[in-house]
Design a protein around this motif. Structure first.
Motif, PDB file in Angstrom:
ATOM      1  N   ARG A 119      91.506  57.456  70.532  1.00 19.21           N
ATOM      2  CA  ARG A 119      91.822  56.811  71.822  1.00 19.21           C
ATOM      3  C   ARG A 119      92.705  57.678  72.650  1.00 19.21           C
ATOM      4  O   ARG A 119      93.433  58.457  72.296  1.00 19.21           O
ATOM      5  CB  ARG A 119      92.491  55.471  71.586  1.00 19.21           C
ATOM      6  N   SER A 175      85.302  55.555  64.138  1.00 25.54           N
ATOM      7  CA  SER A 175      85.817  55.242  65.467  1.00 25.54           C
ATOM      8  C   SER A 175      86.210  56.540  66.161  1.00 25.54           C
ATOM      9  O   SER A 175      86.453  57.557  65.516  1.00 25.54           O
ATOM     10  CB  SER A 175      87.003  54.284  65.385  1.00 25.54           C
ATOM     11  N   ARG A 176      86.258  56.477  67.445  1.00 28.69           N
ATOM     12  CA  ARG A 176      86.636  57.668  68.196  1.00 28.69           C
ATOM     13  C   ARG A 176      88.120  57.610  68.511  1.00 28.69           C
ATOM     14  O   ARG A 176      88.699  56.522  68.640  1.00 28.69           O
ATOM     15  CB  ARG A 176      85.801  57.791  69.467  1.00 28.69           C
ATOM     16  N   THR A 227      83.680  52.997  58.301  1.00 30.40           N
ATOM     17  CA  THR A 227      83.919  52.649  59.690  1.00 30.40           C
ATOM     18  C   THR A 227      84.269  53.933  60.447  1.00 30.40           C
ATOM     19  O   THR A 227      85.177  54.664  60.045  1.00 30.40           O
ATOM     20  CB  THR A 227      85.065  51.638  59.825  1.00 30.40           C
TER      21      THR A 227
END
Length: 65
Positions: free
Chosen positions: A65, A62-63, A60
């Motif tokens: 936040r 994700s960038r 997975t």
């Protein structure tokens, strides 16, 4: 890759001719070329269920936040 569209969706077969491992000492390095020379293509997954069934591992990404 060979692809055919049928009433149940796409049906595809293919192979990676030069193999997945980048180490030529790995026995799997030549597996794709050997399958190609034997005219053996493997099925390619298209549906989410087929992809999940064939998955060896998942990652997975994700960038921040």
């Amino acid at each position: 890759m060979a692809l055919q569209y049928g009433p149940d969706g796409p049906d595809a077969k293919g192979l990676l001719v030069y193999g997945n491992p980048d180490d030529s000492r790995n026995p799997a390095y030549y597996a794709g070329a050997q399958a190609f020379s034997a005219e053996q293509l493997r099925p390619l997954a298209f549906s989410a269920a087929d992809v999940a069934k064939e998955a060896v591992s998942t990652v997975t990404i994700s960038r921040p936040r």
